[in-house]
Write an enzyme that holds these catalytic residues in place. Structure first.
Site, mmCIF file in Angstrom:
data_model
loop_
_atom_site.group_PDB
_atom_site.id
_atom_site.type_symbol
_atom_site.label_atom_id
_atom_site.label_comp_id
_atom_site.label_asym_id
_atom_site.label_seq_id
_atom_site.Cartn_x
_atom_site.Cartn_y
_atom_site.Cartn_z
ATOM 1 C CG PHE A 256 -2.073 -0.775 1.325
ATOM 2 C CD1 PHE A 256 -3.048 -0.635 0.349
ATOM 3 C CD2 PHE A 256 -2.301 -1.671 2.361
ATOM 4 C CE1 PHE A 256 -4.228 -1.379 0.404
ATOM 5 C CE2 PHE A 256 -3.474 -2.420 2.428
ATOM 6 C CZ PHE A 256 -4.438 -2.275 1.443
ATOM 7 C CB SER A 287 -3.136 -4.187 -6.683
ATOM 8 O OG SER A 287 -4.504 -4.399 -6.396
ATOM 9 C CG ASP A 288 -2.885 -4.841 0.011
ATOM 10 O OD1 ASP A 288 -3.955 -5.481 0.078
ATOM 11 O OD2 ASP A 288 -2.126 -4.703 0.975
ATOM 12 C CB ALA A 289 -7.772 -4.736 -0.717
ATOM 13 C CB ALA A 291 -3.259 -0.804 -3.547
#
Ligand code: BGC
Length: 727
Positions: A256, A287-289, A291
């Site tokens: 993030f 990707s991160d959630a 992000a």
């Protein structure tokens, strides 16, 4: 690219429309519809601020309908789901992908299997305290067997974010403050999750996270900026991700945070130059959630379209939940803002992992029958119990432990009977009812005790506590954190105990009877008074489903504690970040006022890195060093000088006292856990290659300097024999 599946990938790419390609980059979680009068986010807030109980929240969730966006799936606009962990749903959606989409490309199901799936094992921070790569691999294998039976293809783990700041809630999810430990821990987890062959039914791909340096968030506040020298990044933070890539991890999750102003999600240097270029990674990035879209908030992209463009160009393959890709990628390619070959490469990375997982040949890797008898098997519980025993760290013991079977004990603290709390952070596949609480464990061990929670409505019930304490000889005081107090979005500015817990402890100490403290927590705590006044302190962390059984084994001496801390316990919150591998200032902390220290804390931590006691004692002697052609061999004799068998983690540190860039006062180079019978002695030798003694100089060259070094050997970073060496 000349891998096994490249021809098949190219063939598929040649048949795909731009929309289908964008679809492959999309990962969604099921969204919830109906049943609530408030939004899902508001509902979550209501639970967190106590307006509704967790039970009420779960009941409402149970009545909600999940929306899997099946129309999009049929149209080829979905490549992957996140957070679905049941075979029936997985197979139902997979059937749509395989039979009803134009090209029949199978879906990839990702899930956060962080420390066990149904058989929850200790939180990663706890497990790292076992200092045992074989154990780390073994628990990951159990997690893979269960999770794959529930339909999971990829776990968003291991987390190998080195974290030196106890305020950061996610310190619970990794292997602590040391880079070598995180590297070995991560590599072992990758091997355990992925097994020998990724296409096997019980193998799942490992997604290493959070690349990079998420654990260095400024002031320990989650999601915060990261600003550091490239030297430090390369020496202290990047090696753990690299170790996982070298162990064969097939996915990487960019973090993030930004690094020096550029969010990792759009950081081309990180994702293309370092990860793919220098490290040769050819798996997928996810990707991160949310992000990618959050790059607008970071202040680096004007809008979601620009964020999508930047991320794709930087080498981000899959968009987890932000939808910035599915909304924009086709247009970006059509108007020439992103080259189609850039999109193709991202799609190829995802297809490659799907091929490697065997999904094109066996899209249904599990069944409801397999799922049914895959969970919580006795042999998995046995592994969880072993891990919980080995994760515990004995911090203090004034000869009160182990307890005698007939000792008259009283147990205090609501965490002692709290089954669900034992899972700790990030155990989304868990059922709290599976957990054995401490009192359950004592019952199962057949010992007698009296129990009093001791705290009612946030205050100590003095009368009840006094009465129960009066009836016992030894008082077990169970303190620590609830599972929501660590993990994601759970940073704390104050890492002391909750005031009511502190008051409970103080009241028990006043009785003059020995107080044994058992800690259930997800991070180091600032507990100087506990360290001073308790008769014994056993750090159990959040130990998982077998918590109570493991603790009964340890408390009554069936097992001997052998864990060692992988994080420093500061004296006060304001000392954070506090870690062993710091560099000296020009005025190292000392007696003089004008040295680097705080006026209101001691110089030393309450418990240092590498520290942990046993029911036996170990003595070190006979340190030796031999200079070989390209390495040193350093050795020491370790003797069990106590009365029972035990495990000792022998640690080897090094210091370069006069280098062109200041080097840490001690840096872990190797370790070995040995089992010694009472009276047994063993020589432990470590081979330290010269090459591993280097660092990055001012111009970013990796250099190994000739000259003096000091090696340290011992059972804690703070207590070692030293031995000089010349290179
Ligand atoms: C976390 C990740 C996790 C992801 C998916 C995010 O909020 O930062 O660690 O894997 O959610 O659930």
């Amino acid at each position: 690219m000349s891998g096994k599946y490249e021809d098949k990938i190219q063939k598929l790419l040649s048949e795909m429309t731009l929309e289908e390609k964008a679809g492959q980059l999309r990962q969604c979680g099921p969204s919830l519809v109906g049943a609530f009068e408030v939004s899902f986010e508001e509902l979550l807030d209501m639970m967190f601020d106590g307006r509704i109980s967790q039970e009420e929240f779960n009941r409402l969730m149970g009545t909600a309908k999940q929306d899997f966006r099946e129309e999009d799936l049929k149209a080829g606009r979905m490549g992957s789901y996140n957070g679905i962990g049941d075979a029936a749903t997985v197979n139902r959606l997979q059937k749509i992908a395989v039979e009803e989409t134009r090209l029949g490309i199978p879906l990839l199901f990702g899930y956060d299997v962080i420390h066990g799936f149904r058989t929850v094992t200790p939180i990663p921070l706890a497990e790292s305290c076992a200092w045992e790569p074989e154990l780390w691999e073994k628990t990951a294998r159990v997690a893979a067997k269960e999770a794959t039976a529930a339909g999971v293809h990829m776990t968003f783990a291991p987390m190998v974010d080195v974290s030196k700041d106890a305020r950061w809630g996610r310190v619970s999810e990794g292997a602590g403050e040391d880079v070598l430990l995180n590297s070995l821990y991560g590599a072992a987890k990758v091997r355990g999750f992925q097994g020998e062959d990724l296409s096997a039914e019980d193998s799942m791909a490992a997604c290493v996270k959070h690349f990079a340096a998420y654990g260095a968030a400024e002031a320990g506040r989650d999601y915060n900026r990261v600003d550091m020298s490239l030297q430090r990044l390369w020496e202290e933070y990047l090696p753990s991700y690299k170790a996982c890539v070298e162990a064969g991890a097939r996915a990487v999750m960019p973090a993030f945070n930004d690094i020096n102003g550029v969010p990792c999600s759009v950081n081309k240097w990180l994702l293309r130059d370092v990860l793919r270029g220098q490290w040769g990674f050819d798996g997928m990035t996810v990707s991160d959630a949310n992000a990618i879209a959050e790059c607008v908030n970071h202040g680096i992209a004007a809008d979601r379209a620009e964020a999508a463009q930047m991320a794709l160009e930087a080498g981000m393959d899959m968009d987890m939940t932000s939808e910035a890709y599915i909304e924009n990628v086709v247009q970006l390619v059509k108007k020439g803002a992103v080259k189609e070959e850039v999109l193709d490469q991202a799609v190829a990375d995802i297809l490659r992992v799907k091929f490697e997982l065997g999904l094109f040949d066996h899209p249904y890797k599990t069944s409801e029958e397999r799922e049914k008898d895959a969970m919580l098997r006795p042999e998995y519980r046995a592994v969880a119990r072993e891990a919980a025993v080995k994760s515990a760290v004995l911090l203090k013991n004034e000869k009160v432990l182990p307890l005698k079977k007939d000792a008259k004990i009283a147990v205090f603290g609501e965490l002692a009977a709290a089954r669900e709390e034992m899972t700790g952070a990030w155990a989304i596949g868990a059922d709290g009812n599976d957990c054995v609480s401490l009192t359950d464990g004592l019952d199962a061990a057949g010992v007698s005790y009296i129990y009093e929670a001791g705290i009612k409505d946030g205050a100590v019930d003095e009368a009840a506590v006094g009465k129960t304490a009066g009836e016992a000889e030894i008082l077990l005081c169970v303190l620590g954190e609830h599972k929501e107090q660590s993990g994601e979005a759970a940073s704390r500015a104050d890492i002391t105990l909750d005031p009511s817990q502190q008051a409970l402890f103080d009241l028990l100490v006043k009785t003059g009877k020995p107080v044994v403290v058992i800690l259930f927590n997800g991070r180091p705590l600032a507990i100087p008074q506990i360290a001073e006044k308790a008769a014994a302190v056993l750090e159990a962390w959040h130990p998982g489903v077998e918590a109570g059984n493991a603790l009964a084994d340890l408390l009554y001496g069936k097992e001997n504690p052998g864990g060692k801390l992988t994080v420093t316990f500061p004296f006060a919150s304001g000392q954070c970040p506090m870690y062993y591998a710091h560099i000296n200032t020009g005025r190292p902390g000392g007696k003089s006022k004008f040295t680097s220290k705080y006026l209101d804390t001691p110089l030393e931590p309450v418990y240092p890195f590498g520290y942990g006691l046993s029911y036996t004692q170990f003595a070190y002697s006979g340190e030796k060093i031999v200079r070989n052609e390209d390495s040193f061999t350093v050795s020491v004799k370790v003797k069990n000088v106590g009365e029972r068998a035990g495990d000792e983690v022998v640690q080897c540190y090094v210091r370069d006292p006069a280098a062109k860039r200041a080097r840490p006062v001690k840096l872990l180079k190797d370790f070995l856990k040995v089992h010694l019978e009472a009276g047994q002695e063993r020589e432990v030798a470590f081979e330290v290659p010269f090459r591993s003694l280097g660092y990055y100089d001012w111009d970013m060259n990796y250099v190994v300097e000739e000259g003096e070094y000091v090696f340290y050997l011992g059972g804690s970073s703070a207590e070692c024999l030293s031995i000089p060496a010349v290179l």
